[in-house]
Motif scaffolding. Sequence first.
Motif, PDB file in Angstrom:
ATOM      1  N   ARG A  36      -5.110  -9.073   2.018  1.00 24.77           N
ATOM      2  CA  ARG A  36      -3.615  -8.195   2.104  1.00 24.77           C
ATOM      3  C   ARG A  36      -3.149  -8.394   3.592  1.00 24.77           C
ATOM      4  NH1 ARG A  36      -0.352  -4.908  -0.961  1.00 24.77           N
ATOM      5  NH2 ARG A  36       0.980  -3.961   0.999  1.00 24.77           N
ATOM      6  N   ALA A  75       5.638 -10.683 -10.042  1.00 24.70           N
ATOM      7  CA  ALA A  75       5.893  -9.592  -9.430  1.00 24.70           C
ATOM      8  C   ALA A  75       7.228  -9.668  -8.952  1.00 24.70           C
ATOM      9  CB  ALA A  75       5.013  -9.152  -8.159  1.00 24.70           C
ATOM     10  N   GLY A  76       7.823 -10.962  -8.301  1.00 26.44           N
ATOM     11  CA  GLY A  76       9.115 -11.111  -7.637  1.00 26.44           C
ATOM     12  C   GLY A  76      10.286 -11.496  -8.330  1.00 26.44           C
ATOM     13  N   SER A 124      11.918  -8.311 -10.686  1.00 23.89           N
ATOM     14  CA  SER A 124      12.403  -7.220  -9.712  1.00 23.89           C
ATOM     15  C   SER A 124      13.453  -7.509  -9.005  1.00 23.89           C
ATOM     16  CB  SER A 124      11.126  -6.844  -8.918  1.00 23.89           C
ATOM     17  OG  SER A 124      10.756  -7.953  -8.149  1.00 23.89           O
ATOM     18  N   THR A 125      13.581  -8.766  -8.478  1.00 24.72           N
ATOM     19  CA  THR A 125      14.703  -9.131  -7.595  1.00 24.72           C
ATOM     20  C   THR A 125      15.773  -9.432  -8.377  1.00 24.72           C
ATOM     21  OG1 THR A 125      13.193  -9.984  -6.224  1.00 24.72           O
ATOM     22  CG2 THR A 125      15.392 -10.461  -5.695  1.00 24.72           C
ATOM     23  N   LEU A 174      11.648  -1.438  -9.714  1.00 28.14           N
ATOM     24  CA  LEU A 174      10.215  -0.950 -10.401  1.00 28.14           C
ATOM     25  C   LEU A 174      10.441   0.370 -10.811  1.00 28.14           C
ATOM     26  CD1 LEU A 174       7.550  -3.373  -8.961  1.00 28.14           C
ATOM     27  CD2 LEU A 174       9.149  -3.802 -10.785  1.00 28.14           C
ATOM     28  N   LYS A 193      -1.534   5.574  -9.396  1.00 29.70           N
ATOM     29  CA  LYS A 193      -2.562   5.380  -8.334  1.00 29.70           C
ATOM     30  C   LYS A 193      -3.639   6.368  -8.741  1.00 29.70           C
ATOM     31  CE  LYS A 193      -0.105   2.588  -6.182  1.00 29.70           C
ATOM     32  NZ  LYS A 193       0.789   2.124  -7.273  1.00 29.70           N
ATOM     33  N   VAL A 220      11.152   2.269  -2.730  1.00 31.44           N
ATOM     34  CA  VAL A 220      11.556   1.327  -3.612  1.00 31.44           C
ATOM     35  C   VAL A 220      10.479   0.102  -3.622  1.00 31.44           C
ATOM     36  CG1 VAL A 220      13.426  -0.032  -4.242  1.00 31.44           C
ATOM     37  CG2 VAL A 220      13.838   2.122  -4.049  1.00 31.44           C
ATOM     38  N   PHE A 221      10.207  -0.060  -2.557  1.00 34.81           N
ATOM     39  CA  PHE A 221       9.161  -1.266  -2.448  1.00 34.81           C
ATOM     40  C   PHE A 221       7.638  -0.743  -2.076  1.00 34.81           C
ATOM     41  CE2 PHE A 221      13.181  -3.003  -0.792  1.00 34.81           C
ATOM     42  CZ  PHE A 221      13.347  -4.369  -1.714  1.00 34.81           C
ATOM     43  N   GLY A 222       7.395   0.448  -2.694  1.00 41.56           N
ATOM     44  CA  GLY A 222       5.991   0.915  -2.651  1.00 41.56           C
ATOM     45  C   GLY A 222       5.775   1.290  -1.339  1.00 41.56           C
ATOM     46  N   TYR A 262      -0.401  -0.406  -1.213  1.00 46.22           N
ATOM     47  CA  TYR A 262       0.183  -0.818  -2.507  1.00 46.22           C
ATOM     48  C   TYR A 262       1.282  -1.640  -2.334  1.00 46.22           C
ATOM     49  CZ  TYR A 262      -3.900   1.747  -4.228  1.00 46.22           C
ATOM     50  OH  TYR A 262      -5.163   2.201  -4.281  1.00 46.22           O
ATOM     51  N   CYS A 306       5.111  -3.625  -1.597  1.00 44.80           N
ATOM     52  CA  CYS A 306       5.324  -4.829  -1.905  1.00 44.80           C
ATOM     53  C   CYS A 306       5.227  -5.745  -0.847  1.00 44.80           C
ATOM     54  CB  CYS A 306       7.061  -4.785  -2.280  1.00 44.80           C
ATOM     55  SG  CYS A 306       7.517  -6.561  -2.604  1.00 44.80           S
ATOM     56  N   GLY A 350       6.499  -8.969  -1.102  1.00 44.22           N
ATOM     57  CA  GLY A 350       7.513  -9.754  -0.927  1.00 44.22           C
ATOM     58  C   GLY A 350       8.710  -9.262  -0.525  1.00 44.22           C
TER      59      GLY A 350
HETATM   60  C1  HEM Z   1      14.011  -6.124  -5.015  1.00 39.30           C
HETATM   61  C2  HEM Z   1      12.941  -6.718  -5.173  1.00 39.30           C
HETATM   62  C3  HEM Z   1      11.491  -6.259  -5.247  1.00 39.30           C
HETATM   63  C4  HEM Z   1      11.198  -4.855  -5.240  1.00 39.30           C
HETATM   64  C5  HEM Z   1      12.062  -3.493  -5.620  1.00 39.30           C
HETATM   65  C6  HEM Z   1       9.827  -4.840  -5.379  1.00 39.30           C
HETATM   66  C7  HEM Z   1       9.087  -3.747  -5.586  1.00 39.30           C
HETATM   67  C8  HEM Z   1       7.462  -3.651  -5.561  1.00 39.30           C
HETATM   68  C9  HEM Z   1       6.669  -2.462  -5.608  1.00 39.30           C
HETATM   69  C10 HEM Z   1       7.158  -0.997  -5.736  1.00 39.30           C
HETATM   70  C11 HEM Z   1       5.350  -2.852  -5.564  1.00 39.30           C
HETATM   71  C12 HEM Z   1       4.221  -1.983  -5.513  1.00 39.30           C
HETATM   72  C13 HEM Z   1       3.648  -1.603  -7.029  1.00 39.30           C
HETATM   73  C14 HEM Z   1       2.601  -0.572  -6.655  1.00 39.30           C
HETATM   74  O1  HEM Z   1       2.668   0.297  -6.163  1.00 39.30           O
HETATM   75  O2  HEM Z   1       1.496  -0.916  -7.223  1.00 39.30           O
HETATM   76  C15 HEM Z   1       5.239  -4.353  -5.493  1.00 39.30           C
HETATM   77  C16 HEM Z   1       4.083  -5.132  -5.301  1.00 39.30           C
HETATM   78  C17 HEM Z   1       4.264  -6.591  -5.021  1.00 39.30           C
HETATM   79  N1  HEM Z   1       5.289  -7.193  -4.761  1.00 39.30           N
HETATM   80 FE1  HEM Z   1       7.221  -6.724  -4.919  1.00 39.30          FE
HETATM   81  N2  HEM Z   1       9.373  -6.049  -5.134  1.00 39.30           N
HETATM   82  C18 HEM Z   1      10.344  -6.992  -5.129  1.00 39.30           C
HETATM   83  C19 HEM Z   1      10.416  -8.258  -4.947  1.00 39.30           C
HETATM   84  C20 HEM Z   1       9.251  -8.881  -4.520  1.00 39.30           C
HETATM   85  C21 HEM Z   1       9.148 -10.473  -4.325  1.00 39.30           C
HETATM   86  C22 HEM Z   1      10.372 -11.304  -4.292  1.00 39.30           C
HETATM   87  C23 HEM Z   1       7.983 -11.043  -4.195  1.00 39.30           C
HETATM   88  C24 HEM Z   1       7.367 -12.168  -4.017  1.00 39.30           C
HETATM   89  C25 HEM Z   1       8.051 -13.128  -3.223  1.00 39.30           C
HETATM   90  C26 HEM Z   1       7.036  -9.757  -4.565  1.00 39.30           C
HETATM   91  C27 HEM Z   1       5.875  -9.792  -4.459  1.00 39.30           C
HETATM   92  C28 HEM Z   1       4.938  -8.645  -4.753  1.00 39.30           C
HETATM   93  C29 HEM Z   1       3.385  -8.789  -4.620  1.00 39.30           C
HETATM   94  C30 HEM Z   1       2.449  -9.858  -4.566  1.00 39.30           C
HETATM   95  C31 HEM Z   1       2.915  -7.171  -4.993  1.00 39.30           C
HETATM   96  C32 HEM Z   1       1.787  -6.704  -5.235  1.00 39.30           C
HETATM   97  C33 HEM Z   1       1.043  -6.434  -3.762  1.00 39.30           C
HETATM   98  C34 HEM Z   1      -0.494  -6.073  -3.972  1.00 39.30           C
HETATM   99  O3  HEM Z   1      -1.227  -6.910  -4.571  1.00 39.30           O
HETATM  100  O4  HEM Z   1      -0.842  -5.126  -3.414  1.00 39.30           O
HETATM  101  N3  HEM Z   1       7.887  -8.652  -4.838  1.00 39.30           N
HETATM  102  N4  HEM Z   1       6.731  -4.787  -5.482  1.00 39.30           N
END
Ligand code: HEM
Length: 372
Positions: A4, A171-172, A175-176, A235, A241, A309-311, A315, A317, A319
């Motif tokens: 990470r 994941a991406g 969501s996007t 999301l 958790k 919103v992105f965690g 945990y 995000c 990305g």
């Molecule tokens: C507006 C767009 C996005 C939103 C709102 C968003 C939101 C989130 C949230 C809330 C989590 C955490 C979930 C949790 O609490 O368990 C997460 C995890 C993650 N997101 Fe995003 N995401 C977005 C776009 C993206 C993009 C574009 C990518 C890739 C380029 C990405 C890659 C990831 C990854 C790899 C994780 C897992 C992280 C881990 O393993 O700990 N996300 N995202």
Amino acid sequence: VRLRTLLTSLSYSGKEIPNLEANIDSRIHDLLKLIRQESVEGKAVDFAKLAQFFTLDVLTEIAFEKPFGFLTQNTDVFEYISEVSAFLHILELCCNFPTVQKIISSRILAGLKPKPTDKTGLGAMLGIAQGVVKRRYASDAKYHEDMLGSFKKNGLTMEEAEGESMLQILAGSDSTATAIRMIFLYVLTAPSVYAKLTREIRAGATSPTVKTSDARAMPYLQSCIKEGLRMWPPLAGLLTKVAPEGGETFKDTFIPPGVEVCWSPFSMMHRKDVFGMDADVFRPERWLEAADDSNKDVLNKMDRTLDLVFGSGKYGCLGKTVALLELDKVFVALLYDFDWAVVDPVTPIRTRCHGVHVQTDIWLRAYPRSVK
Ligand code: HEM
């Protein structure tokens, strides 16, 4: 933790991918071209589909060197979208009923899992991931400045790189796409916002693809992005958790080990004590008013709440940088090149909820601008 830390500070930050912005610009050109093709003679376009094609092409290029071509072929390549959509029903059951998850993960059903030899869906994508990673990890492979190059340079194993490439897309992309759809729909259905944002973009941009720094200098655009993410956090599941072994103490309350704790992004983003009494209304101006206020506490609280919103924490995000790059650029392009109208103001969108919200059928009319 090792993985990470590497991913957050290097690979996903975009620092080791110099072409990231230029690649997104190329996908934006593909998107605009497809809109032009699809909207001939005033035909409506399904913006829900276009948004997802766009995010999938951006991410498949980041993960696998070149986009799969959802936009250029105007098709659901490998039937990825339809297969993943069908899987969402099962995902919802797994999230809510651990027994279902156990059955699905059991050896009896192992044969039904996606396989790299599949011709469609996640399996087909896994096959591509394995092929590209194998080639890039070969001992004589040259270094490429892209996400896989960054994974390799930072010591990810082949298996980790394969898993990470797939995870990015899962994941991406939805969501996007959700963020793009909902922000745009909120803008289009609020005439004064639409007029103001269009004015700002057309005054500030000299082409449909702007640098991120230029998009960040457009205050109303930034407020619309924040307000749209707030109104409809992409999301919106409860992001549960589990308390670790030994439990956890939070604000003097002991949470026993194994207890699941969750929070609701929708409720949090509509808190009146943070965002104001009209928190249920899409009103980008609230961000500008808070920025003008001499007391910055209000804006700080709004910003910190929106960040969720992105965690958060370990945990959060990975990305976020990529997602914000896409958002910064896409609305400028859409409003620079076209005027827009919603086809059916009574039912402008269809939504379903399977733990994650899925939106379909956002039918819009796009009118190419003749004056450039
Ligand atoms: C507006 C767009 C996005 C939103 C709102 C968003 C939101 C989130 C949230 C809330 C989590 C955490 C979930 C949790 O609490 O368990 C997460 C995890 C993650 N997101 Fe995003 N995401 C977005 C776009 C993206 C993009 C574009 C990518 C890739 C380029 C990405 C890659 C990831 C990854 C790899 C994780 C897992 C992280 C881990 O393993 O700990 N996300 N995202």
